[in-house]
Design a protein around this motif. Structure first.
Motif: not given
Length: 222
Positions: A136-141
């Motif tokens: 349940f982790t996310a990143s954009a750039g």
């Protein structure tokens, strides 16, 4: 070894496909009807479906397969009208091949669909967007992103079905099945818009609207 389910009422074609795919190294399950295909679905990694089956239309069978088990579906059919092809993708197909077709081309398409399916898992990454569905982790750039549980579930559905058109009905059914909680049309729209705002910019567009039909995920795994 991958197992291919062939749902085809033409015995000669079914046997020919089974022979060719077995020689290619696949395990094959043959079914002459939709009911027989559903009975053997649990052992399949990919389904080849004829649209015109004796007991059910292939489009409806595709919907039942996708609801029961998230495996790739390729249509093999003589119905070459554009509306039939669009209907095939709308019900969840990963590819649509009209008869007559080349066996080498079919083998290449099966391999391509299985490759896309094989990369589906707990982590999506394409070099810009990374989503860890288990953690349940996310990143954009370089920026971290916070998603709600419903947004994570929607993202997982999209990422696992990349390249395939998902109707609003299909999305609602999948969201309902995953947690048995009610998600209505308005909530679906709100969540899709929120996801877009969080992951898309001028150079990265992921969720494409197919007007009058649904949505398609444009991103690709690396």
């Amino acid at each position: 070894m991958y197992t291919i389910l062939i749902a085809e009422d033409d015995g000669a074609l079914r046997d020919g496909l089974a022979f060719d795919l077995t020689a290619e190294g696949y395990s094959v399950i043959s079914a002459e009807s939709g009911q027989a295909a559903l009975a053997h679905l649990d052992g399949a990694d990919l389904a080849l479906l004829d649209v015109n089956l004796p007991d059910t239309e292939g489009f409806e069978l595709c919907r039942k397969i996708k609801k029961h088990k998230e495996i790739p579906v390729i249509f093999l059919t003589c119905r070459d009208l554009e509306q039939d092809e669009l209907k095939g993708f709308s019900c969840g197909a990963d590819d649509y091949i009209t008869k007559p077709f080349s066996l080498p081309v079919l083998r290449k398409r099966i391999a391509a669909v299985l490759k896309r399916s094989r990369t589906s898992g707990d982590v999506y990454t394409d070099g810009f967007l990374t989503v860890d569905f288990a953690g349940f982790t996310a990143s954009a750039g370089t920026e971290s992103i916070a998603f709600t549980p419903t947004e994570y579930r929607l993202l997982k559905i999209f990422a696992d079905s990349r390249g395939s058109v998902l109707t609003r009905r299909m999305l609602l059914e999948k969201l309902w099945d995953s947690r048995e909680s009610f998600v209505d049309e308005h909530t679906l729209t709100v969540n899709i818009n929120r996801i877009r705002r969080k992951i898309e910019d001028a150079d990265h567009k992921y969720i494409k609207t197919i007007y009058g039909t649904g949505y398609v995920w444009n991103g690709e795994y690396q």
